[in-house]
Every structure is written in C-alpha cells, then in structure tokens.
Enzyme design. Structure first.
Site, mmCIF file in Angstrom:
data_model
loop_
_atom_site.group_PDB
_atom_site.id
_atom_site.type_symbol
_atom_site.label_atom_id
_atom_site.label_comp_id
_atom_site.label_asym_id
_atom_site.label_seq_id
_atom_site.Cartn_x
_atom_site.Cartn_y
_atom_site.Cartn_z
ATOM 1 N N LYS A 1 0.813 -1.210 0.000
ATOM 2 C CA LYS A 1 0.000 0.000 0.000
ATOM 3 C C LYS A 1 0.852 1.268 0.000
ATOM 4 O O LYS A 1 0.447 2.275 -0.579
ATOM 5 C CB LYS A 1 -0.960 0.017 1.181
ATOM 6 N N THR A 2 2.040 1.236 0.621
ATOM 7 C CA THR A 2 2.892 2.431 0.607
ATOM 8 C C THR A 2 3.325 2.756 -0.815
ATOM 9 O O THR A 2 3.354 3.922 -1.226
ATOM 10 C CB THR A 2 4.125 2.229 1.508
#
Length: 721
Positions: free
Chosen positions: A39-40
């Site tokens: 997700k980063t």
C-alpha cells in the site's frame, strides 16, 4: 519527463489492482489494502501521479500515522522527483503546522508549546488541587485518560459539563475545565488538543475550511481504520468541497480502539461517499504462504470486518512454530538460543524482532539476550526525551520560544540549583496573578517584588540569563542547544553526574546536540520552534535504528507498519493476549485482541515463532498460565508444535516440588468440577488440588482470567454447588 512518460513509469511493476488505484485521480477512493500488499507503494505513486497530471505537488496532502511511515513515504515521493511542496506528514504534525498558521483564529499564539504526557499530567495535578479534589479519589492518570477520550470525541469542557450526570463525571468536568484553563494561560496544547482544535476550527470557521480545502485539493490518508472522531472530522472537512479523498487501510489491522480509533470510519466509507471507487489489494508480497495462511485463518474468526482473500505467489515456507515452554525463563532462553543459531548461519541481528503485548514481558527477555551477548534495542523513542537531563535542557528551549510556558519556567529556574526555592516561586506566582501577567514577566520585574528578599538577586540573574538566550539567532538549532548547555551551567553540572552504565547524562545531552545538528542538516530553513515541535511528536518506533545491527524488542502495537524476516511473539496466554483488561464477553474487544495477534503475525516475512508458558511470574508470584485461545484457532496443517518443559523441577524450585499426580481432594472439601466464587476473580471451577512441599494448592479456572493457583491456607472461597 512528460506527464505521460512519468505516468507510464509510475505504473511499472504494479499489479492490476495497484495500477487501478494509482491511475484514479478525481473523486473518493477506498483502497482496502491487506497486510503486506504494497500500500505504501500505491500511495506514493498515486500522489506522484496526481502531482504530475491534475494538480501541483503543493495541492496534495498525504497523511499517515507514524513519523517513521511519513519519513519513508516522503523519501519515496522525493525519489520520484515530485515531492517539493507536497505535505507528507502525520495527523499530529499536520495539525501543529496548521495551528502555527491559523491558531490566532481560535486565540492560540503561534509560539505555543506542545505538552508531553508527563507535563500534561503535572498540569492535571495542579487542576486537581485548584478543584480541591484528592488525587487518591481521582488519580491524575485516570483523569488524563478521560479528558483525552473527551477530546478525541471533540467534547469541550462545556460539552462535558452538559453530559455530566453524577459526582464522578461532574468532578472530571471541573478538572477538565481547570486543566484547559492552565493550558490556555501557558499558551499550550496537549497531543489531543492538536487534533481537537483543528477539527473544531474547521467546523466553526468556514473561511479557514474553504481556504484549506482549496489549498489541499487531493487528500490521501493511510491507515484510515485507525482514525478517531477528531481525525475523521478533519478529513471530512478538508474534502467537503472537492471530495477528492483517498482512504487506504485494512479493518483487520485496526488495533487502537483504546485510544479512540473508530473502525466504523473505514467500514462506512462507502456510506459517506456512495460514489466511491473501491480497490482491493489482496496479494501479499511480504510473508510466506504458511504464515499468511495461519494469520488469515485466525482473523477469519472475527465477524466485524470486510472480507478479503489474501494470497501470495511466493514460497510456502516453513510452518509457523508454536512453542510451549515451562516458564518465562525457559521461554526467553530458548528464544535466545534460537536467535544465536540464526546469527551463526549469517543472519543479521537487525532481521530479528521480538513482540509482546505488554512491556513487562521484555525484562526476562532482555536478561536472556544479555547473557547470550546478543545485541538488542528496545523501541522506546519517547524514553530518551523523558530523561531528566533532556527535559531540563528542553525547558530552557521551550521558554525561549514561549515565555508563557510556566511549566518550563518552574523547571528551568532552579536547574542547575540556584537556591530559588518553593517559597520564592510561590511569591513570584502570587505577584504574577495579582498583576495579571505571566510568571516569566514577574521574573523580569523581580526588583519590584519585595517579598523575594534575598532571592531577588538570584531571580534577577536568571532573568538576565534568559534575556541572553532569547537574543540568540533563531538558527542553526545546534548552536542554540549548545549555548543553553554552556550558559546555563547544565553541561558543567553533568560532568561528574553518575547514571546507569548505559545511561550517562552527559552523553545524553551531547546526543541531543547531535539530534539538533541532524535537524539543521535535514531542514536548513528550520527554526527552534519547528525542532521543538518535532521532538514533542516523537513516537516509540522513531527509536528504531535500522543500521544498528540489533534484535528489536517492541510491543505489538508499536510493530504496526513494520516487517522483519524473523519474528518471535511471546506470552500468547489468556490474560496477556487477549489481555486481562479485555471483557471477553464483549465481542468487539475480543476481536481487537485477535486483530492485534494478526498484525503481529503478518509482520513476519519468513520465520514466525509463537510462544506461551505453562507458568509465568506475575507480581512476584508464579501462577499457572493458560495458552491463548488464539493458538487453538490456528490451522493444524500450518503449525509445528514443540514443548520445552524438561526443566520443570529446576525452574519451579522456588515453589517446591510440583507433582501433577498428586491431584486429590484428600482432607479438602474441594474437588475437580466444584463451582466456587473468589472475591477478585469471580466465579470459577476447581481444576484440581496439588501438593507443593508441605502446602496444598487449589487450581481454579475463571472464564475471564484463565487458570489461577492459590494456597488453600490463604484463600477465601464461596462454594456455589
């Protein structure tokens, strides 16, 4: 590089769902990101895509929850060449920056002080005294907790008074009002104020809300499942006009309800934004198949969640190890021996982490690592700034920035000792109150205070010193810190100061100078007020040094957002995980504990070991422990179980000989299956009677507390059958 080319590069190496999230620009977006799903990478590339296609970088606001995560996100965006001007920060640091710029709207000076937990609690003690309430009846820590809860719900003192219904809540309302008045007098904020004041400002002042909404046209929020009501309000107000809000998170990793986080914020995102696009990131890039399968089966026992099918195309890897250990000593020694094997095989100590539910479990583990000469570090970043000598230096720096900070003045004025005692301080305070001025102003007018008598000269010398410090240039910060150390005499006073072997006070203040120098390097345009803001918002994970080459010890809560090749989770027992404070009849509380176990398990990349002890010492008493129910919820085909209980007699020697075969009612009125009531633990069922040397012990299982053992000569039980 043209926007088209840059966008193409930004999509390189992404999975179809990740690319879908990155390409999305306008309108609400919900990204349900499973553990280890990248997700980063999605957030940073999406921010870069927006900043090169539909907006300027300074119109993009990216928010996450820890300084470490914000730093990593900022570095990645900068590496993409589009970070200049973009706000990449935590909620608290963002609110602090906004209050510096807009605080005058709500009567807050731009040089306000951010009070840490310890200083906040000291103010609450003063508030208690002002209200003529006893700290025995209203413990400051408990009052602080209730005030914090009120602020996270955006309840002002006036709101709290309105809902107060009995002596206790009405008293807390008085404490809250007095505490808030003290903060206002000192131009100060506590951590919760940063959020509450910005949220209320955005709600009450449309002009400020519209200006900021126009400024931040695209908002990306990481870990949305951890937002509380204040943070939710801030996000909603900022996105109200344009609705370009992206919420990224995972309900299965919501573990902060105890500090006000409301998982409904993410579960009901689609209700708030019916036209929201939803993208699920279900491919895990972190953990082996066995770890992922075990964690997924565990979290499936929760009902309050959004279903996801986590999967990986990586190796299945080794089974999750579940170790049953005789006691905490065997547990820690076995882990130390296992770590030693990994190190001999060439592993770096920095690849290894040990997680626990409560900090108290670290002590025995530390002893074992020291004995084995294994380097380790503990994630307690706040601890450095709570050391006396560090707070002494910071008190001078705070006073330079904010002369109204009475808490800092009281600490600084007699550090090092100048012979200015409590009586003199009380006279300064009385003069300040009578003349409606700050205590710092009273110090400056000390010649007019005849009551100071012989202390007048000493107070005058302090006033002169502060005038010299206040005249220093605002930067570089390192020079200001160094000047405070030398001019105040703190450095000289610490030359011969003695501290623990690993905690030299002089080395600590020198480290503070180094921290200031690093800040000057990282932020050439920064000022003392900015640096103080940064130090006040330090979290435990900020202490982790990835380059140090040491095994990391931390709580499960602190482990959120991190990953390690090798992970040990210790103390998986009823009363520890799930914690004893949890009302097991409350499904929501039990599910949060299960999510906490899930978070810990999914931090591991390759090797995961879960341990529990048969006996554990609690408050100096060794008690029988019961394995956590979460261990029984793991899939058998992903688990490898081992028992290390051969040391029983030696490890239990302080209790006398233990013999399971001696379970007999004997001369006792108690027998297995008998229902009894204990005054502290409630109703339970007798498991058995056993003899240890010449004493008989009764073992009882309590639904909410697990199994406990009591000496029959010293326990009072009511027989229910």
């Amino acid at each position: 590089m043209s926007p088209m080319t840059l966008t193409t590069d930004l999509l390189a190496g992404l999975t179809p769902p990740q690319a879908e999230a990155v390409r999305h620009t306008d309108g609400p977006l919900l990204v349900l990101a499973g553990a280890g799903s990248g997700k980063t990478r999605v957030i940073t590339r999406r921010a870069a895509n927006i900043a090169t296609s539909v907006a300027r970088p300074d119109q993009v606001l990216a928010i996450t929850f820890t300084n470490k995560a914000a730093g990593e996100m900022r570095e990645r965006i900068d590496a993409l060449g589009v970070g200049r001007g973009m706000w990449v920060c935590t909620f608290h640091s963002m609110c602090a920056r906004l209050l510096r710029d807009y605080g005058d709207t709500i009567g807050l000076g731009p040089n306000f002080t951010i009070f840490d937990q310890a200083d906040s609690r000291a103010l609450i003690k003063r508030a208690l005294a002002q209200c003529d309430l006893s700290a025995d009846h209203f413990p400051p820590a408990k009052a602080q907790e209730r005030i914090s809860q009120a602020k996270s719900l955006l309840q002002t003192p006036a709101d709290y008074v309105e809902f107060a219904f009995d002596f206790s809540t009405k008293s807390v309302a008085r404490i809250y009002q007095a505490y808030q008045d003290l903060l206002t007098e000192q131009n100060g904020c506590d951590f919760d104020d940063l959020l509450m004041r910005v949220a209320l400002m955005l709600k009450q002042y449309p002009k400020v809300r519209d200006e900021l909404s126009d400024r931040f046209r695209y908002i990306l929020i990481d870990e949305y499942q951890d937002t509380n009501h204040a943070q939710y309000t801030i996000a909603s107000c900022l996105a109200q006009a344009h609705r370009n809000i992206c919420a990224t998170g995972d309900p299965d990793q919501s573990i902060y309800a105890w500090r006000g986080a409301d998982m409904k914020n993410i579960l009901e995102f689609e209700t708030d934004y019916p036209d929201a696009k939803v993208v699920r990131l279900e491919q895990n890039f972190r953990s082996t198949g066995a770890i992922l399968s075990a964690a997924s089966e565990l979290i499936a026992y929760n009902d309050f969640r959004k279903h996801k099918n986590l999967w990986t195309d990586g190796d299945r890897g080794a089974n999750v190890r579940v170790w049953t250990c005789e006691d905490q000593n065997i547990e820690s020694r076995q882990i130390a021996q296992d770590i030693q094997k990994h190190l001999e095989e060439g592993r770096n100590p920095g690849d290894i982490a040990i997680f626990y539910r409560v900090n108290a479990l670290s002590r025995v583990m530390e002893d074992a690592l020291r004995t084995a000469r294994i380097p380790y570090q503990i994630a307690r970043g706040v601890e450095f700034y709570n050391r006396k000598e560090i707070k002494d230096v910071l008190s001078y720096l705070r006073l330079i920035v904010n002369p109204a900070d009475e808490t800092a003045l009281i600490r600084a004025i007699n550090t090092p000792a100048r012979g200015i005692g409590k009586v003199s301080l009380d006279r300064l305070k009385s003069y300040a109150d009578e003349n409606h001025i700050t205590m710092f102003a009273a110090v400056q007018h000390c010649d007019a205070i005849d009551e100071l008598k012989s202390a007048k000269k000493k107070v005058g010398a302090f006033a002169t010193l502060m005038a010299e410090l206040a005249a220093l240039p605002e930067s570089p910060v390192r020079d200001i810190v160094s000047a405070v150390l030398t001019k105040t005499g703190i450095e000289k006073s610490l030359v011969h100061a003695l501290g623990p072997e690993d905690n030299d006070p002089l080395e600590n203040v020198n480290e503070l100078v180094s921290a200031a120098q690093q800040y000057d390097k990282d932020f050439p345009d920064g000022s003392l007020i900015d640096w103080l803001q940064q130090t006040s918002l330090v979290s435990d994970t900020d202490a982790i040094d990835d380059t140090r080459g040491a095994v990391t010890l931390m709580t499960l809560h602190a482990a959120k957002g991190l990953e390690f090749p090798i992970v040990y989770m210790i103390g998986l027992e009823e009363g520890l995980l799930p914690h004893a404070r949890v009302q097991l009849a409350d499904q929501s509380e039990l599910e949060e504990e299960r999510r906490l176990a899930f978070v810990g398990m999914t931090r591991s990349m390759h090797i995961l070991t879960l341990t529990h002890a048969l006996y554990r010492m609690v408050r100096g008493i060794t008690e029988r422990a019961v394995a956590s129910r979460f261990l029984s919820e793991l899939p058998d085909d992903e688990i490898e179980r081992q028992t290390f209980a051969e040391q029983r007699d030696r490890s239990m020697a302080h209790l006398g000989r233990y013999n399971e075969s001696e379970m007999s009612a004997g001369d006792s009125m108690y027998y297995p299956g008998l229902r009894v009531r204990h005054e502290d633990y409630g109703d339970g069922e007798v498991v058995g009677i056993e003899t240890r040397l010449r004493s008989q012990y009764i073992r009882i299982y309590f639904r909410d507390h697990g199994e406990r053992a009591f000496a029959l000569d010293h326990v009072s039980l009511l027989i229910l059958d």
